[in-house]
Design a protein around this motif. Structure first.
Motif, PDB file in Angstrom:
ATOM      1  N   LEU A   1       0.665  -1.109   0.048  1.00  0.00           N
ATOM      2  CA  LEU A   1       0.049  -0.168   0.257  1.00  0.00           C
ATOM      3  C   LEU A   1       0.781   1.241  -0.039  1.00  0.00           C
ATOM      4  O   LEU A   1       0.573   2.307  -0.537  1.00  0.00           O
ATOM      5  CB  LEU A   1      -0.860   0.178   1.164  1.00  0.00           C
ATOM      6  N   ALA A   2       1.877   1.244   0.783  1.00  0.00           N
ATOM      7  CA  ALA A   2       2.875   2.197   0.625  1.00  0.00           C
ATOM      8  C   ALA A   2       3.458   2.500  -0.696  1.00  0.00           C
ATOM      9  O   ALA A   2       3.540   3.847  -1.085  1.00  0.00           O
ATOM     10  CB  ALA A   2       4.002   2.015   1.757  1.00  0.00           C
ATOM     11  N   LEU A   3       3.815   1.808  -1.284  1.00  0.00           N
ATOM     12  CA  LEU A   3       4.304   1.809  -2.594  1.00  0.00           C
ATOM     13  C   LEU A   3       3.196   2.093  -3.603  1.00  0.00           C
ATOM     14  O   LEU A   3       3.505   2.949  -4.495  1.00  0.00           O
ATOM     15  CB  LEU A   3       4.811   0.521  -3.244  1.00  0.00           C
ATOM     16  N   ALA A   4       1.925   1.574  -3.447  1.00  0.00           N
ATOM     17  CA  ALA A   4       1.043   2.031  -4.429  1.00  0.00           C
ATOM     18  C   ALA A   4       0.731   3.554  -4.447  1.00  0.00           C
ATOM     19  O   ALA A   4       0.388   4.167  -5.171  1.00  0.00           O
ATOM     20  CB  ALA A   4      -0.217   1.246  -4.001  1.00  0.00           C
ATOM     21  N   TYR A   5       0.616   4.055  -2.801  1.00  0.00           N
ATOM     22  CA  TYR A   5       0.454   5.425  -2.542  1.00  0.00           C
ATOM     23  C   TYR A   5       1.511   6.289  -3.517  1.00  0.00           C
ATOM     24  O   TYR A   5       1.120   7.466  -3.857  1.00  0.00           O
ATOM     25  CB  TYR A   5       0.598   5.602  -1.174  1.00  0.00           C
ATOM     26  N   VAL A   6       2.794   6.086  -3.190  1.00  0.00           N
ATOM     27  CA  VAL A   6       3.702   6.836  -4.101  1.00  0.00           C
ATOM     28  C   VAL A   6       3.321   6.892  -5.500  1.00  0.00           C
ATOM     29  O   VAL A   6       3.467   7.764  -6.033  1.00  0.00           O
ATOM     30  CB  VAL A   6       5.140   6.117  -3.829  1.00  0.00           C
ATOM     31  N   GLY A   7       3.151   5.550  -5.862  1.00  0.00           N
ATOM     32  CA  GLY A   7       2.813   5.505  -7.524  1.00  0.00           C
ATOM     33  C   GLY A   7       1.540   6.430  -7.665  1.00  0.00           C
ATOM     34  O   GLY A   7       1.685   7.119  -8.948  1.00  0.00           O
ATOM     35  N   LEU A   8       0.387   6.463  -7.093  1.00  0.00           N
ATOM     36  CA  LEU A   8      -0.736   6.990  -7.292  1.00  0.00           C
ATOM     37  C   LEU A   8      -0.520   8.583  -7.110  1.00  0.00           C
ATOM     38  O   LEU A   8      -1.106   9.424  -7.918  1.00  0.00           O
ATOM     39  CB  LEU A   8      -1.839   6.437  -6.468  1.00  0.00           C
ATOM     40  N   VAL A   9       0.005   9.080  -6.349  1.00  0.00           N
ATOM     41  CA  VAL A   9       0.397  10.435  -6.048  1.00  0.00           C
ATOM     42  C   VAL A   9       1.285  10.787  -7.241  1.00  0.00           C
ATOM     43  O   VAL A   9       1.324  12.421  -7.521  1.00  0.00           O
ATOM     44  CB  VAL A   9       0.910  11.022  -4.757  1.00  0.00           C
TER      45      VAL A   9
END
Length: 255
Positions: free
Chosen positions: A34-42
């Protein structure tokens, strides 16, 4: 176009062997995803999430591919901070579907099928991250070939691939488990197959375990290195933010 429209693909091993350890590997892997996904999404990247080897996800955004012959769930590519809720719901559902002992596992074939599915779904360029303990029999070659774009019939990959291996402290140093009862004559049960084994825990057996783990780690390192795949091994006591801002940034995954 490729420089501004990169993809981030994250696959999480949700098999029964991941639901062990203190701190637990399964929760740690989902937090990292989820932390990696957050970085990608933002950063407006296309983010794809997959779980494999577990109970699957009931999320309406997920789908099951009969060709995998296992419960692999895929969240189709999403983009933008507004879709963080979709990513978190998908991963939370995976945690709710955590497998019972002896019912779900990620083996050589399961891993290969999941990596084949990811390879067929990727387009353009970007980063692929596979989070797992990589503790299964049968080796890694077939799955890693798909990940690296080397499998027969696979398209050459323009993705940078990272294998993040999450291990519990007790797996790295079994002496820590003595206070939890890992001592003397015991019957141990494999959480994935359900098979049991009567063992006597002695200094000699602990040393044999360490040698076996060292051989396993050497094989994994060799298998990833020869395919140009980065390998990061982390124990679950490491804070996720420390892993991301330290090891992963130095390794080139994080900018």
């Amino acid at each position: 176009r490729e420089e501004t429209d990169l993809a981030l693909t994250i696959a999480v091993d949700a098999s029964a062997s991941m639901d062990t350890g203190e701190p637990g590997k399964l929760l740690y892997a989902h937090r990292l995803a989820l932390a990696l996904a957050y970085v990608g999404l933002v950063n407006q990247n296309r983010v794809t999430l997959m779980t494999f080897g577990g109970g699957g996800s009931a999320s309406s955004a997920s789908s099951k591919d009969p060709a995998t012959q296992e419960s692999a769930s895929l969240l189709a590519p999403i983009r933008g901070r507004r879709n963080l809720r979709l990513a978190s719901d998908f991963l939370l559902e995976s945690m709710r579907q955590r497998p019972a002992a002896g019912t779900a596992r990620a083996g050589r074939d399961d891993f290969a099928k999941a990596m084949r599915r990811l390879a067929l779904a990727r387009a353009g360029g970007g980063i692929t991250v596979i989070i797992s303990d990589y503790l299964w029999e049968g080796g890694f070659d077939d799955g890693l070939n798909y990940l690296a774009g080397r499998a027969s019939g696979a398209l050459a990959s323009s993705f940078d691939a990272y294998c993040v291996q999450t291990l519990a402290l007790g797996e790295l140093n079994p002496d820590r488990e003595r206070e939890r009862g890992l001592l003397g004559d015991l019957r141990l049960t494999d959480v994935e197959t359900g098979r049991g084994a009567d063992v006597t825990i002695t200094p000699a057996s602990i040393n044999a375990y360490r040698l076996g783990l060292a051989r396993h780690q050497a094989a994994l390192k060799a298998a990833t290195s020869t395919r140009g795949i980065a390998l990061v091994t982390v124990d679950t006591s490491t804070p996720v933010e420390t892993l991301m801002l330290g090891t992963l940034r130095r390794g080139g995954m994080m900018r």
